[in-house]
Design an enzyme around this catalytic site. Structure first.
Site, PDB file in Angstrom:
ATOM      1  N   GLU A 130       0.861  -1.175   0.000  1.00 33.22           N
ATOM      2  CA  GLU A 130       0.000   0.000   0.000  1.00 33.22           C
ATOM      3  C   GLU A 130       0.895   1.223   0.000  1.00 33.22           C
ATOM      4  OE1 GLU A 130      -2.330   3.174   0.491  1.00 33.22           O
ATOM      5  OE2 GLU A 130      -0.673   2.745   1.819  1.00 33.22           O
ATOM      6  N   CYS A 144      -5.694   5.218   4.963  1.00 31.31           N
ATOM      7  CA  CYS A 144      -5.393   3.975   4.266  1.00 31.31           C
ATOM      8  C   CYS A 144      -6.643   3.199   3.905  1.00 31.31           C
ATOM      9  CB  CYS A 144      -4.494   3.109   5.126  1.00 31.31           C
ATOM     10  SG  CYS A 144      -4.124   1.551   4.309  1.00 31.31           S
ATOM     11  N   CYS A 179      -5.923  -1.072   5.221  1.00 28.36           N
ATOM     12  CA  CYS A 179      -6.306  -1.346   6.613  1.00 28.36           C
ATOM     13  C   CYS A 179      -7.457  -0.404   6.946  1.00 28.36           C
ATOM     14  CB  CYS A 179      -5.152  -1.165   7.569  1.00 28.36           C
ATOM     15  SG  CYS A 179      -3.846  -0.089   6.981  1.00 28.36           S
ATOM     16  N   HIS A 223      -7.761   2.916  11.221  1.00 25.35           N
ATOM     17  CA  HIS A 223      -7.605   4.331  11.579  1.00 25.35           C
ATOM     18  C   HIS A 223      -8.911   4.911  12.083  1.00 25.35           C
ATOM     19  CE1 HIS A 223      -3.474   4.723  10.333  1.00 25.35           C
ATOM     20  NE2 HIS A 223      -3.768   3.990   9.282  1.00 25.35           N
ATOM     21  N   ARG A 231      -0.884  -4.411  10.724  1.00 27.77           N
ATOM     22  CA  ARG A 231       0.557  -4.186  10.545  1.00 27.77           C
ATOM     23  C   ARG A 231       1.268  -3.793  11.824  1.00 27.77           C
ATOM     24  NH1 ARG A 231      -2.421  -3.483   6.470  1.00 27.77           N
ATOM     25  NH2 ARG A 231      -1.764  -4.087   4.373  1.00 27.77           N
ATOM     26  N   SER A 242       3.531   1.336  10.101  1.00 23.32           N
ATOM     27  CA  SER A 242       4.567   1.424   9.085  1.00 23.32           C
ATOM     28  C   SER A 242       5.511   2.594   9.326  1.00 23.32           C
ATOM     29  CB  SER A 242       3.949   1.492   7.679  1.00 23.32           C
ATOM     30  OG  SER A 242       3.272   0.274   7.420  1.00 23.32           O
ATOM     31  N   CYS A 298       2.701  -0.367   4.488  1.00 21.87           N
ATOM     32  CA  CYS A 298       1.481   0.395   4.283  1.00 21.87           C
ATOM     33  C   CYS A 298       1.882   1.860   4.398  1.00 21.87           C
ATOM     34  CB  CYS A 298       0.460   0.028   5.340  1.00 21.87           C
ATOM     35  SG  CYS A 298      -1.192   0.537   4.905  1.00 21.87           S
ATOM     36  N   CYS A 340      -0.351   4.976   5.191  1.00 20.87           N
ATOM     37  CA  CYS A 340      -0.553   5.043   6.642  1.00 20.87           C
ATOM     38  C   CYS A 340       0.618   5.753   7.307  1.00 20.87           C
ATOM     39  CB  CYS A 340      -0.620   3.643   7.244  1.00 20.87           C
ATOM     40  SG  CYS A 340      -2.151   2.801   6.945  1.00 20.87           S
TER      41      CYS A 340
END
Lengths: 195, 219, 587, 365
Positions: free
Chosen positions: C14, C61, C64, C68, C500, C523, C567, C570
């Site tokens: 991502e 994102c 995922c 968030h 993640r 990330s 990701c 993110c």
């Protein structure tokens, strides 16, 4: 000091108060006052709509006592009241209103038009636009105590037990006749009255 | 600027601006009127009628005897328009939400079918009143630019609102934006046109009743 | 011989990630990880209604896609002291759990698998042998020779068009591919099956959140009302909760569908994902010895059973592990001013107090300052700023977050199912526990936690049904909904374990408006650039020492990077500034 | 082996093991999506059979990958069907096997081989504030878009970011993000907005292009009318409650459980044009309103700045109280000023008052 336009407008300014301002602010031009005015109902002439009779006073209020009107006057968007206009309105304000008060009773927003007519007449008088006959009558009332100019002797003559008429008592009559004919000559021009 | 952006402007800065001008104008004009004071009536009161002014505020909403027959269009048209407009304004749920958003006050709404009927009635009444104004010699003589403007200012929210609700136009957001903008124009100009009667009427009726009361006249 | 390797774009992730590495004789000496895209979300969030924040933060994102939003609503709830109803907690757990399972499976098959699976080699497979292989490792239904022959035929037709599409320029035939053709064919079949499976199981998000990606959430609970009336007489006999059909998606039909999704998830995880991971890993045992990286692991903890304020009820525990020492677990405090700091020494941002300062997220600053080369460029100046990511540190330490951190935490805490699963996997692969600290250890940990979550889903579902049966249909707490009930100033942190890794959002609210919003995301921990002391981040550390067969085909780098499941959108989030100047920072 | 460029879809499908029935099923789905009569299925099939797999290049700029995720959720056509049988997806960060230089080579090759013919799909906005705000392979998004758009037959802007700027362009737009249509002016641009767009809407638009070789009819915001022609409110199953005046006041009251209208909770359905209420999401499972949350309006330009999400559409988008209070104070101040001026004028009039005597009544001027 004679009557003058300035005095007339000055009087307008004096008589306009909160009720008058609220009345003019509220008018929605619904025309219901006309429906109660005998001058309109009898003639069908829209110029007898009571609120219409107050137009010079309304404009004076608008131009003198509202922010918007002051600005409009400054910008030349609202034409000032003129002497000619007042002259033209004189028959409407005086001769075409009997102050019967019906319009004040039906106005849906609560305008007391009769009150405003009365106030407007103060200015009209100061401006010299009171009807000639009325001026004469008033003068007579002030000077002789009788608007009709009737002298005491005449009254005496009327009140004393009937006698054959004398030359003196007869001489008083033509004057009052002349007055009434003057009033009738000032009848509204467009009258279609059958009265 | 597309329809939605216009709508967002209308719901945000536009609304604030319009309400601001409206409130500014209403207060300004009210102060302007009331501060002129009353010329005292030096004549002794013929009668003491307490509450005459207050009573007139309400009583003047009803037609005096005989008047209904004398001017049916003005009265019936006026009633239908004012009631229809008020029902639409105060009982359509989105409008209630707007009032809640501004004042924090809220009340139950009415089903949309009733609102729809009220709107149609108000629109028809306004059209009838407009025709009346064009045809009746008194009204025509009394009418000036301000009268036509006031009619248009009042008619526009009804028409655009109706069009928006019924999706007459493909771009709903734009129609809704125009609806809100028309109301904002109405709000902004209300204090400075004859529409100010929604406020000054209460003063006028009170003064009228009070003056009549002194004369011992029931109004 | 020294040369510079650049991989940009790093695909099958991502977001926008760039890896630069210094090679010497085909061995990576130093690696540098750079996020190359910034949006400015935090500036956008400032001044808005805190109740709206989740929708903005969620768009950090789309992969995922729930995490968030959950972190954001929790941050607001923490700041405003809002507790959510039991049903809302269960609904959120179900959505987070489904996110994990969906995301991990897709990562394995659609993002990570092509690092291990040679698609072209599958053309040479014997469908019968592929069938035998599949049946030897699993009781998955679709495993007949005919099935694999069909898949192979489909693939063959595709390859023969000469238009390879997304498979164009893959490193096919690279000697690092070790799977026999049959295993490749099986994996390709499951690549396709996985695509079909994933779009069916997102139905859970669609029911509870209205759509996927980006399902809906709400501060104070769950937006979905339960359209089942416990006191409704219902029709016919049977449980009296069978009324109220159709008001919302969470009616009797919706509940039944959620159960079906959970069944499908568990079946795929048990019969396809876990066996495939172990089967493929068996061919790449040397990847259990490299790609380990930092050896420091951090977990925020998540999946509460007694409210978010009670970490003892979490399925995933909170804590930190340093230097691979599983015997000592450290306490983590997200509010403490001296624990989590973010640095910008090598990021395209400035701090008022200087580039080398570290700031706790509550006090974070945002001064966007791109000092990199003007595009188009060849290399990034890695001695200076080289990324849109910031550098988070826990007590000054670089930490790895993610599935491996969680599985290690669970393992260290003695979680029974984890111990059993880890034991089973290690036994099957004949590897020691230390094998977990590696590229494939990370990938295997992801598979094992998916299994744990798939089983937990049933528990949350059963608890939800039991609650509804008992008459509790509350999903939302409206006590603090109106801003008039809020304090003038409030601040809070919303944390969670995202697929993640540990994720937290910090929010500061003044006069019912957001004045500061910051996210430190998994990330960012893993992919962040070096800190002022020169310590490498998790990606950078993990890549050190990798031997590349062919720098033009850096398959080895991709394996390790993908094992983290990057990701980057993110990771490039935003913080904010405290003075009145206008500055943005996305990290 | 057949020549790749002339490879018709039906042959590929047959060789790929997709039966005629599956193929016609796809055509029927397409017909249904476009509200075409059942009799058109044959015509669609015929058109598709003649079409070789078109090259598609998918660029991702300032995005969150939600649009790509949405693409993978499409049921008909499915993403695997799409990439194996209907298009040649030659460049797509999230799905492609190759990375780095190999990926860029694939893009270059596809652009050269299919110059003037390939379909360019873009998700994410393009930052104009600083070229360094978003780069791929060292190239700025702006440069990459311009380069790729040059040889494209058409450009599809997928998602609200690409279509209208979306989240990155939300106030105060820190990176100067713009939509694709702000940059690509000489090519047809189809906007497929939504955050993300409905899965089958993305694939449906692609399929339309593949089937008919033309762009679908667009509305004034560049969206295909077939998917964005009606508002969510008009097709919402809760619409009858709106008309009856029945509203949910909070998220789990009686009204919420009974599925009453979410207008008061801020639903933007009335101003949002999308297929959510009819197509629904994830194979018709549900859509936001059915799952208890008002529509955010995500397929509309500027929806992020439409005011707070939980404020009813008819409520002020920004608080008006301060403005109104200020205006009230100003009104009072100006009113008092005017009042003083008026009183002065009136006092002057009174001072100038002259009693009107009888001799004054006649005008003698």
């Amino acid at each position: 000091m004679s009557a003058s336009f300035e005095r007339g407008i000055n009087a307008f300014k004096e008589v306009i108060d909160a009720p008058v301002a609220s009345f003019f602010s509220s008018c929605v031009h619904c025309g219901l006052c006309a429906e109660t005015c005998l001058f309109y109902t009898e003639t069908g002439d829209p110029q007898y709509a009571p609120i219409r009779k107050l137009e010079p006073l309304r404009r004076t209020w608008f131009q003198e006592y509202t922010l918007l009107g002051r600005l409009a006057k400054l910008a030349g968007l609202s034409k000032p009241v003129t002497d000619e206009e007042l002259a033209a309105w004189s028959p409407l304000v005086y001769d075409s209103c009997s102050m019967c008060g019906r319009c004040s009773m039906v106005c849906p927003v609560g305008n007391d038009l009769t009150l405003m007519i009365r106030k407007m007449r103060e200015g009209m008088a100061a401006d010299g636009h009171a009807p000639e006959g009325l001026i004469t009558a008033t003068t007579r009332a002030v000077t002789s105590g009788s608007p009709a100019g009737v002298k005491w002797v005449t009254v005496q003559a009327q009140t004393t037990p009937m006698k054959p008429p004398t030359a003196a008592s007869r001489s008083a009559l033509p004057t009052s006749r002349a007055n009434s004919s003057a009033a009738s000559s000032r009848r509204p021009r467009n009258s279609r009255s059958s009265a | 600027m597309n329809g939605l952006e216009l709508l967002t402007w209308a719901r945000g800065p536009g609304l604030a601006l319009a309400l601001g001008i409206c409130v500014f104008g209403v207060i300004l004009r009210s102060v302007e009127i009331l501060a002129l004071g009353r010329k005292p009536d030096l004549a002794p009161a013929r009668a003491v009628t307490p509450g005459s002014g207050w009573r007139t505020i309400f009583s003047r909403s009803l037609p005096p005897p005989g008047m209904l027959r004398r001017a049916p269009l003005t009265y019936l048209g006026g009633y239908v328009f004012h009631l229809g407009f008020a029902v639409t304004l105060f009982f359509f749920v989105p409008h209630i939400e707007l009032i809640r958003g501004v004042l924090g006050l809220s009340w139950p709404g009415l089903p949309n079918s009733l609102i729809d009927a009220a709107t149609i009635a108000a629109i028809l009444a306004m059209i009838a009143l407009l025709i009346g104004r064009l045809v009746d010699p008194v009204k025509r003589l009394l009418s000036g630019g301000g009268d036509w403007l006031a009619w248009a200012l009042t008619f526009a929210p009804l028409a655009t609102g109706y069009a928006a609700y019924h999706h007459w136009f493909e771009n709903y957001a734009l129609t809704l934006a125009l609806h809100i903008l028309s109301i904002e124009l109405l709000l902004a100009l209300l204090p400075f046109t004859k529409l100010f009667h929604v406020v000054s009427l209460f003063m006028a009726r009170w003064y009228n009743g009070d003056i009549a009361g002194r004369k011992g006249v029931a109004t | 011989m020294s040369e510079r390797l650049v991989i940009d774009p790093v695909t099958r992730i991502e977001g926008h990630l760039r890896i630069e590495a210094q090679l010497k004789n085909g061995i990576i000496e130093e690696a540098y990880s750079a996020g190359t895209m910034v949006r400015g979300l935090e500036l956008i969030l400032r001044g808005r209604d805190p109740r709206d924040a989740w929708a903005f933060a969620q768009r950090i994102c789309g992969v995922c896609t729930v995490v968030h939003a959950v972190a954001s609503v929790r941050a607001v709830e923490d700041a405003l002291k809002i507790t959510i109803p039991k049903n809302a907690e269960l609904i959120r757990n179900l959505m987070v759990g489904a996110q994990y399972i969906h995301d991990h499976v897709m990562h394995f098959y659609h993002l990570h698998a092509l690092d291990w699976v040679d698609v072209v080699s599958a053309l040479k497979a014997d469908p019968k042998a592929a069938s035998a292989l599949a049946q030897s490792i699993s009781r998955h239904a679709q495993s007949s020779p005919g099935y694999f022959a069909d898949v192979q035929k489909r693939l063959k037709g595709f390859v023969e068009t000469g238009k390879l599409g997304i498979f164009q320029n893959g490193y096919w035939g690279h000697p690092a591919y070790k799977l026999p053709p049959e295993a490749n064919l099986m994996a390709v079949a499951h690549y396709l099956e996985g695509l079909a499976w994933q779009r069916d199981v997102v139905a859970l998000h669609a029911i509870l959140g209205g759509k996927n990606p980006h399902p809906n959430f709400v501060v104070g609970g769950a937006p979905i009302a339960i359209s089942i009336y416990p006191d409704h007489p219902g029709r016919g006999k049977g449980p009296h909760y069978r009324g109220g059909q159709g008001g919302t998606a969470l009616d009797v039909t919706g509940l039944a569908r959620i159960q079906a999704v959970i069944d499908a998830m568990r079946a795929f995880v048990d019969n396809v994902y876990v066996p495939d991971t172990l089967a493929i890993a068996g061919f790449y045992k040397d990847w259990f010895k490299q790609g380990e990286g930092l050896g420091n692991f951090l977990c925020y903890g998540d999946l509460p059973s007694r409210g978010i304020d009670d970490p003892t009820g979490f399925l995933f525990p909170r804590g930190a592990i340093l230097n691979r020492d599983l015997s000592t677990l450290h306490d983590v405090d997200l509010d403490a001013d001296d624990q989590i700091h973010e640095y910008v020494a090598h990021s395209w941002y400035d701090y008022a107090g200087g580039k080398n300062k570290g700031l706790h997220p509550y006090r974070g600053e945002t001064t966007l300052n791109y000092s990199g080369p003007k595009p188009p460029f060849e290399h990034l100046p890695v001695e200076q700023a080289y990324s849109w990511l910031k550098t988070p540190r826990w007590k000054g330490q670089a930490m790895e977050v993610g599935p491996l951190a969680r599985v290690l935490m669970l393992y260290a805490k003695g979680h029974a199912q984890t111990k059993e699963l880890v034991g089973m996997a290690l036994k099957k692969l004949d590897l020691p526990v230390s094998a977990l600290f590696s590229t494939l250890g990370r990938t295997a940990a992801r598979t094992l936690e998916t299994k744990i979550l798939a089983d937990a889903m049933q528990g949350w579902y059963d608890a939800l049904v039991a609650n509804i049966k008992a008459g509790d249909v509350s999903t939302f707490n409206d006590a603090k909904w109106e801003p008039s009930t809020w304090p003038k100033h409030a601040q809070g942190v919303g944390f969670m374990e995202a697929p993640r890794g540990g994720l937290a959002h910090w929010i500061v609210i003044d006069d019912a408006k957001i004045t500061n919003y910051q996210a430190v995301v998994p990330s960012t921990w893993n992919a962040g650039p070096r800190d002022p002391a020169g310590q490498a981040g998790a990606y950078e550390a993990a890549l050190q020492g990798h031997v590349l067969h062919d720098p033009a085909q850096p398959l080895e780098v991709l394996r390790t990077i993908h094992s983290f499941d990057p990701c980057i959108a993110c990771a490039v989030h935003l913080t904010d500034e405290h003075d009145s100047t206008y500055e943005a920072r996305i990290l | 082996m057949q020549h790749p460029d002339n490879h018709a879809l039906n042959v590929v499908l047959a060789e790929a093991g997709l039966s005629r029935r599956d193929f016609l099923g796809f055509c029927a789905t397409l017909a249904a999506a476009y509200a075409l009569p059942a009799s058109s299925v044959g015509a669609i099939a015929a058109a598709l059979e003649k079409a070789p797999r078109a090259s598609v290049i998918w660029l991702s700029f300032q995005e969150c990958t939600g649009c790509t995720e949405s693409l993978t959720r499409s049921h008909a056509p499915s993403v695997e069907g799409l990439i194996l049988e209907q298009i040649s997806l030659d460049y797509h960060h999230t799905l492609q096997a190759a990375s780095g230089a190999a990926a860029e080579r694939a893009r270059d090759a596809a652009m050269r081989a299919n110059a003037g013919k390939y379909l360019l799909v873009v998700d994410g906005s393009i930052p104009l504030g600083n070229a360094g705000y978003s780069t791929i392979a060292g190239l700025s998004n702006l440069d990459m878009l311009k380069e790729a758009a040059q040889g494209a037959a058409a450009v599809i802007a997928v998602g609200t970011c690409a279509a209208y700027g979306g989240l990155p362009a939300a106030d105060p737009n820190p990176t100067g993000a713009v939509a694709v249509s702000a940059i690509v002016k000489d090519k047809p641009v189809i906007n497929v907005p939504g955050c993300p767009p409905i899965p089958v809407v993305i694939t449906g638009v692609l399929a339309h292009f593949l089937t008919f070789g033309t762009l679908p009819e667009l509305d004034d915001l560049g969206r295909p009318k077939i998917f964005y022609g009606e508002s969510i409110h008009d097709r919402c199953y809760r619409r009858p409650f709106y008309d009856q005046g029945k509203f949910a006041d909070t998220f789990d009251d009686e009204g919420a459980r009974k599925g009453w209208c979410l207008f008061k909770l801020g639903c933007k359905g009335p101003v949002t044009y999308n297929a959510c209420a009819t197509t629904k999401w994830n194979n018709g499972v549900s859509f936001p309103i059915q799952s208890g949350h008002g529509c955010l309006g995500c397929s509309e330009p500027g929806f992020w700045d439409m005011g707070p999400f939980y404020q009813a559409l008819s409520m002020p988008a920004t608080p008006v109280q301060k403005t109104v209070a200020g205006a009230a104070a100003a009104g009072a101040a100006v009113g008092v000023a005017v009042a003083f001026a008026n009183r002065g004028k009136k006092a002057a009039a009174k001072a100038a008052h002259q009693a009107v005597k009888v001799e004054d009544l006649e005008k003698k001027s």
